[in-house]
Every structure is written in C-alpha cells, then in structure tokens.
Design a protein around this motif. Structure first.
Motif, PDB file in Angstrom:
ATOM      1  N   ALA A 213       0.905  -1.119  -0.023  1.00  8.68           N
ATOM      2  CA  ALA A 213       0.079   0.062   0.078  1.00  8.68           C
ATOM      3  C   ALA A 213       0.801   1.180  -0.060  1.00  8.68           C
ATOM      4  N   PHE A 214       1.975   1.314   0.831  1.00 10.36           N
ATOM      5  CA  PHE A 214       2.885   2.411   0.942  1.00 10.36           C
ATOM      6  C   PHE A 214       3.600   2.396  -0.398  1.00 10.36           C
ATOM      7  N   VAL A 215       4.097   1.424  -0.846  1.00  9.01           N
ATOM      8  CA  VAL A 215       4.962   1.712  -2.175  1.00  9.01           C
ATOM      9  C   VAL A 215       4.069   2.227  -3.265  1.00  9.01           C
ATOM     10  N   THR A 216       2.683   1.652  -3.404  1.00 10.39           N
ATOM     11  CA  THR A 216       1.828   2.224  -4.231  1.00 10.39           C
ATOM     12  C   THR A 216       1.603   3.617  -4.138  1.00 10.39           C
ATOM     13  N   ALA A 217       1.420   4.101  -3.067  1.00 15.01           N
ATOM     14  CA  ALA A 217       1.041   5.500  -2.724  1.00 15.01           C
ATOM     15  C   ALA A 217       2.345   6.331  -2.833  1.00 15.01           C
ATOM     16  N   ALA A 218       3.591   5.944  -2.578  1.00 12.56           N
ATOM     17  CA  ALA A 218       4.662   6.757  -2.775  1.00 12.56           C
ATOM     18  C   ALA A 218       4.803   6.862  -4.238  1.00 12.56           C
ATOM     19  N   THR A 219       4.522   5.714  -5.186  1.00 19.89           N
ATOM     20  CA  THR A 219       4.656   5.750  -6.665  1.00 19.89           C
ATOM     21  C   THR A 219       4.033   6.588  -7.364  1.00 19.89           C
ATOM     22  N   GLY A 220       2.686   6.593  -6.621  1.00 22.86           N
ATOM     23  CA  GLY A 220       1.726   7.674  -7.270  1.00 22.86           C
ATOM     24  C   GLY A 220       2.263   9.108  -6.878  1.00 22.86           C
ATOM     25  N   LEU A 221       2.574   9.188  -5.757  1.00 25.17           N
ATOM     26  CA  LEU A 221       2.909  10.670  -5.490  1.00 25.17           C
ATOM     27  C   LEU A 221       4.114  11.261  -6.170  1.00 25.17           C
ATOM     28  N   TRP A 222       5.008  10.284  -6.399  1.00 17.45           N
ATOM     29  CA  TRP A 222       6.242  10.710  -7.323  1.00 17.45           C
ATOM     30  C   TRP A 222       5.726  10.944  -8.668  1.00 17.45           C
ATOM     31  N   GLU A 223       4.800  10.282  -9.529  1.00 16.29           N
ATOM     32  CA  GLU A 223       4.506  10.561 -10.580  1.00 16.29           C
ATOM     33  C   GLU A 223       3.777  11.743 -10.817  1.00 16.29           C
ATOM     34  N   VAL A 224       2.618  11.883  -9.740  1.00 20.18           N
ATOM     35  CA  VAL A 224       2.054  13.082  -9.862  1.00 20.18           C
ATOM     36  C   VAL A 224       2.731  14.324  -9.765  1.00 20.18           C
ATOM     37  N   ARG A 225       3.568  14.412  -8.962  1.00 19.40           N
ATOM     38  CA  ARG A 225       4.625  15.533  -8.650  1.00 19.40           C
ATOM     39  C   ARG A 225       5.390  15.698  -9.998  1.00 19.40           C
ATOM     40  N   LYS A 226       6.078  14.602 -10.520  1.00 18.36           N
ATOM     41  CA  LYS A 226       6.828  14.883 -11.402  1.00 18.36           C
ATOM     42  C   LYS A 226       6.192  15.431 -12.735  1.00 18.36           C
ATOM     43  N   ASN A 227       4.807  14.845 -13.025  1.00 20.09           N
ATOM     44  CA  ASN A 227       4.172  15.240 -14.088  1.00 20.09           C
ATOM     45  C   ASN A 227       3.981  16.918 -13.989  1.00 20.09           C
ATOM     46  N   LEU A 228       3.475  17.246 -12.850  1.00 21.54           N
ATOM     47  CA  LEU A 228       3.179  18.530 -12.542  1.00 21.54           C
ATOM     48  C   LEU A 228       4.451  19.597 -12.550  1.00 21.54           C
ATOM     49  N   GLN A 229       5.505  19.077 -12.405  1.00 13.90           N
ATOM     50  CA  GLN A 229       6.887  19.809 -12.397  1.00 13.90           C
ATOM     51  C   GLN A 229       7.262  19.768 -13.899  1.00 13.90           C
ATOM     52  N   LEU A 230       6.720  18.767 -14.811  1.00 12.32           N
ATOM     53  CA  LEU A 230       7.201  18.787 -16.209  1.00 12.32           C
ATOM     54  C   LEU A 230       6.327  19.794 -16.774  1.00 12.32           C
ATOM     55  N   ILE A 231       4.973  19.957 -16.522  1.00 14.44           N
ATOM     56  CA  ILE A 231       4.087  20.908 -17.229  1.00 14.44           C
ATOM     57  C   ILE A 231       4.669  22.336 -16.781  1.00 14.44           C
ATOM     58  N   ARG A 232       4.971  22.425 -15.621  1.00 16.76           N
ATOM     59  CA  ARG A 232       5.377  24.044 -15.118  1.00 16.76           C
ATOM     60  C   ARG A 232       6.444  24.351 -15.924  1.00 16.76           C
ATOM     61  N   LYS A 233       7.347  23.279 -16.129  1.00 19.27           N
ATOM     62  CA  LYS A 233       8.751  23.743 -16.734  1.00 19.27           C
ATOM     63  C   LYS A 233       8.471  24.098 -18.451  1.00 19.27           C
ATOM     64  N   LEU A 234       7.495  23.363 -18.954  1.00 15.92           N
ATOM     65  CA  LEU A 234       7.188  23.569 -20.371  1.00 15.92           C
ATOM     66  C   LEU A 234       6.250  24.806 -20.391  1.00 15.92           C
ATOM     67  N   SER A 235       5.359  25.253 -19.239  1.00 14.87           N
ATOM     68  CA  SER A 235       4.506  26.313 -19.574  1.00 14.87           C
ATOM     69  C   SER A 235       4.946  27.714 -19.004  1.00 14.87           C
ATOM     70  N   PHE A 236       6.026  27.533 -17.997  1.00 10.52           N
ATOM     71  CA  PHE A 236       6.457  28.740 -17.409  1.00 10.52           C
ATOM     72  C   PHE A 236       7.833  29.555 -18.220  1.00 10.52           C
ATOM     73  N   TYR A 237       7.510  30.743 -18.690  1.00  8.52           N
ATOM     74  CA  TYR A 237       8.655  31.401 -19.351  1.00  8.52           C
ATOM     75  C   TYR A 237       8.495  32.800 -18.896  1.00  8.52           C
ATOM     76  N   GLU A 238       9.711  33.560 -18.691  1.00  5.74           N
ATOM     77  CA  GLU A 238       9.831  34.889 -18.375  1.00  5.74           C
ATOM     78  C   GLU A 238      10.996  35.424 -19.016  1.00  5.74           C
ATOM     79  N   CYS A 239      10.842  36.392 -19.639  1.00 10.22           N
ATOM     80  CA  CYS A 239      12.215  37.106 -20.338  1.00 10.22           C
ATOM     81  C   CYS A 239      12.149  38.701 -20.108  1.00 10.22           C
TER      82      CYS A 239
END
Length: 497
Positions: free
Chosen positions: A314-340
């Motif tokens: 149960a805890f391995v599944t929860a930790a894996t899901g948390l890591w994937e969700v956070r990784k996807n959010l960070q990837l979306i933010r990296k692709l979308s955020f831009y300032e110059c």
C-alpha cells in the motif's frame, strides 16, 4: 390491387390507432417501394433521457404547398403524413395511394465550441458564506469519530463544503462554488478586481461590480445586471482601450497598473502542490483506506506477515503515485512557465521590463530570435515565426503587420505572433523596428489554453473505476455484516470480542 388497397387501409387504421393510444413513445416508420410498412416502438420514459420525443399525427386532404422537405410531384390528395421531432431532428414521411415518399432533414448541427470556449464554459455558480454552528459541529464530529468523518468528507468535498456553509445570493457571497460543463468544480474566494491579489480586503467592503473570482486560472467578474460571473476577456479589454484611445498607442504607467490589477500578471505559472498535500490525497484514497483496514483486520487475527506485506504494498503504491503526480506537475510547469526581458513603450519612452509585467494594450518591440511571452499583433515590420511549439509544424510562417486602424475584432492569425513561438527572422520597417501590441496575456494566450487543456482534459468515464468503487462498497458492507455476526456469536458464547 386488392392487396395494395388492403395494405393502405390497414396502414391508415394502424396510424389512427397509434395516434390515439401512443403518447410517450417514438415511432419509426420505414417505407419501401413495395408498399411494406414496418413500425418499431421505443419507450421514451427512461430516466436518463433528457428530452421526450413528441409525436404528432395529422391528415391533410388537399395539397402540401407548405411542406418544403417533401417532393411535391409525388404527393397526392388524401395522403397521410407523420411528423416526428426529436432533439432537433425532423423526419417527414408522406404516403400516397400508389407509393410512399420519405424526406429526412438531418439534425441541426451542434455548433462546435473552440478549445477556449469549452474551457471557459460554466455550468453553474452558487454563492455561499461560512456557517459557524455547522462548522463547529463538523469538527466536533471529526473529534468524536476519531477522524473517520474527516476521511469521508474528503471523498465528498462538495457535500462537505455545502454542509459547512449556507447558500446566499451571488451578490452577497464570500465563496463561490463554480462547476464547469466537464463537472469539474472549484471553490473560489471572492476578491476585488481593483486591488492587488495579495491584499486582504473584506468581502463586504468590495463594491458589487468589482467582485471577482478565479476558476481554472481564469478570471470572472460579477455582473449585477445578469446576476452572474462573466469571464474577463482580453479581447474585450483591448476593444475598450482601442476605442478610448483612438488607436494602438503606448500605455501610461497608471493605465498599466490598472489593467494589470484587473487581468493579473503575464505568466503561465502552474503551481506544484507540496509533498504533504499530495501525500494526504494518496493516503485518503478509498482503496488505500481499504488496504489499511484490511491490514488491521489481519493484525487482529495475528497474521503479522500477511498484514505487513499488505501495508508495504500500500505504501509503495502511494509513494509511486505521489512521485508520478509531482513529476508530471513539474514537467508541465517547466514547459509552460517562461519569463524574459522585453522592450516596451511606456509613457512615450522605451523601457526594458520583465515579460511578467506586460498587460493587454502594451506596445512592445521584438528582437531577433525572441520567444514571445504573450500574443502580439504586429503594428509595423514583419517577421518569420517558428510555430512548431504550438502546431508541431516546422515550416516557418510569415507574419505581416495589421492594416492601419484595424479593429481588435478583425485581428487574425496573419498578424499575430503567438505566445511560445520564436521570431527567427525580423524584417524591419523604415524606423528599423518591429513593433506590436499585446492582445492576450497569461492563460488566455493560445499557449495558455493549451496548458489548460492538459490540466483540465475532457472527462473520460472508465467503467472499471466505477465498478471497482461499487465492489469496494459491497465488500465493505459484507465485511461489516460478517463482523457483526462474529461479535454476536462471541457474546453468546460468553467470550469477549
């Protein structure tokens, strides 16, 4: 002839009979050139059906000049007609003495909404204010049940919010429950459209017409005339500014500050939830709670190894899901955020500012190899743009300046350099500059709506998930019944449960 006449009489009798006894059913009439008629009845009283079809029968003796959908050459006097309307579809069938003619007009094509309209389309707004007695009662129940009520309320967030708050008109609301057409809902706090977003202003101190909410990172302003919140469209802001100033001229600092307070910063910034928040979401999932409950049951029966394996999985599944969700959010933010840094004409002089401070109506100057931080319509000069970021096409696109005094309503893709695209080559005018006016910023740019379409995709219903929830509920009920029976038996035997 006798068979044909008999068939016609039987058909007329059957139509008359159906017209008198069938009121809530759909009738499909299939005509063939051999005079055979087949009737199919479908019940229209299903709960999920939104519109009940309306069936009307009528008979005309002379002429069908008012009928536009029927071939007049094949209609004879004394024919019977059946008209069926359902959800915009209209089928008209005409039966004459010698043959049948069917004319079908297809259903009115539903206007396909653009991606922007689909995201901004709202299903409902409901205003609420905090109800102190109910809130206190909620936390008392949480304490008395050892947190069980808190876990259940997490699964039913909307119901919990409505229990802790009281319904009020939108003009008096401090919080608004907003539901989109995709059934995604958010609880939005009412704020002022004329004060900075980080300022704390009491709702009662905000004038009614200046109240604003944020839903899906988009801003909606309250309209007292229509008693609803309407999206603050950047095009409408540009139209007002264009009409007020008589053209696309540089903004003053005061005009810039007012517009920025209304529209917000020019940033596509997707926040990444902290790890504790994501962890709470994972551990409060119904399946995870069920696994914890199962492990506790096995521990009471001294199955320590089996319980430990369930907890570990149960805890391995929860930790894996948390890591994937956070990784996807960070990837979306990296692709979308831009300032110059970008050059802007402000108060008659050229300044270099951060792109996050740009607002609709600002006049900017483009540089070679610049990635645009907003949607810009060219005023002078032209440029060759790489739009592969948005379209996936590597073919360069030429952007030309707008004709003089073009209305904001007439600005199209020929004149617009979209946010996220790269101006690979500039073609200067006589003044050696390429200037443009900012027409959209932030999440209302083309790139911004693409990001929103990723964050809020069209809902997809997986039957597996729905059935698994039903299975867990049924299994839980069976477990409770079994637990009650075991306790009852132990009490009868005089053993402590």
């Amino acid at each position: 002839q006798l068979v044909s006449r008999t068939t016609q009489q039987f058909s007329s009798y059957l139509i008359s009979y159906l017209s008198s006894v069938v009121s809530k059913q759909k009738i499909e009439i299939l005509f063939s050139s051999t005079q055979k008629l087949s009737f199919t009845l479908h019940s229209s009283t299903k709960k999920k059906q939104i519109e009940k079809p309306r069936v009307s029968f009528f008979h005309k003796k002379k002429g069908y000049n008012s009928m536009e959908k029927v071939d007049h050459r094949e209609v004879k006097d004394g024919a019977s007609m059946i008209s069926l309307d359902k959800k915009g579809a209209k089928e008209e069938a005409v039966m004459s003495s010698s043959h049948a003619v069917v004319s079908v007009s297809p259903p009115a094509a539903k206007k396909r909404l653009s991606m922007e309209d689909e995201i901004m389309e709202i299903k409902s707004f409901y205003g609420f204010r905090t109800h102190t007695p109910r809130t206190v009662l909620y936390w008392v129940l949480v304490a008395l049940t050892g947190g069980v009520v808190f876990i259940i309320s997490h699964w039913f967030e909307r119901k919990t919010f409505m229990f802790k708050h009281r319904r009020v008109p939108l003009s008096e609301a401090s919080k608004v429950l907003v539901t989109g057409t995709d059934n995604h809902f958010e609880i939005s706090r009412v704020r002022s459209s004329t004060s900075p977003s980080n300022s704390k202003v009491r709702v009662d101190d905000i004038p009614t017409d200046e109240r604003m909410i944020i839903f899906k990172y988009l801003r909606f302003k309250y309209s007292s005339d229509e008693d609803t919140f309407k999206p603050i469209l950047h095009q409408e802001v540009l139209i007002k500014e264009h009409a007020r100033r008589g053209g696309y001229t540089a903004l003053s600092q005061q005009e810039h500050d007012t517009t920025k307070t209304l529209l917000g910063p020019n940033l596509i910034d997707v926040p990444v939830d902290p790890i504790p928040t994501l962890l709470i979401r994972e551990v409060l999932h119904p399946f995870f709670v069920f696994q914890i409950y199962s492990a506790i049951v096995w521990c009471t029966e001294a199955y320590w190894i089996y319980a430990a394996i369930i907890l570990f999985m149960a805890f391995v599944t929860a930790a894996t899901g948390l890591w994937e969700v956070r990784k996807n959010l960070q990837l979306i933010r990296k692709l979308s955020f831009y300032e110059c840094l970008i050059e802007v004409v402000r108060d008659g002089r050229v300044e270099e500012i951060k792109s996050g401070d740009l607002v609709v109506g600002d006049v900017v100057r483009l540089r070679p190899a610049t990635i645009l931080p907003c949607d810009v319509a060219l005023l002078s000069g032209s440029c060759v743009v790489d739009e592969s970021m948005l379209t996936g096409e590597s073919t360069p696109v030429l952007k030309v300046p707008m004709p003089f005094n073009t209305s904001p309503k007439d600005i199209d893709a020929r004149y617009t350099v979209f946010c996220g695209t790269k101006a690979s080559e500039l073609r200067y005018n006589a003044q050696r500059v390429v200037e443009g006016v900012v027409i959209k910023t932030g999440f209302q740019t083309t790139k911004g709506f693409l990001v929103l379409s990723i964050l809020y995709p069209k809902p997809t219903k997986f039957k597996f998930v729905q059935e698994s929830m039903k299975f867990l509920l049924a299994f839980f009920c069976i477990a409770l019944i079994g637990f009650g029976i075991v306790v009852w038996k132990l009490v009868q035997l005089g053993t402590e449960p």
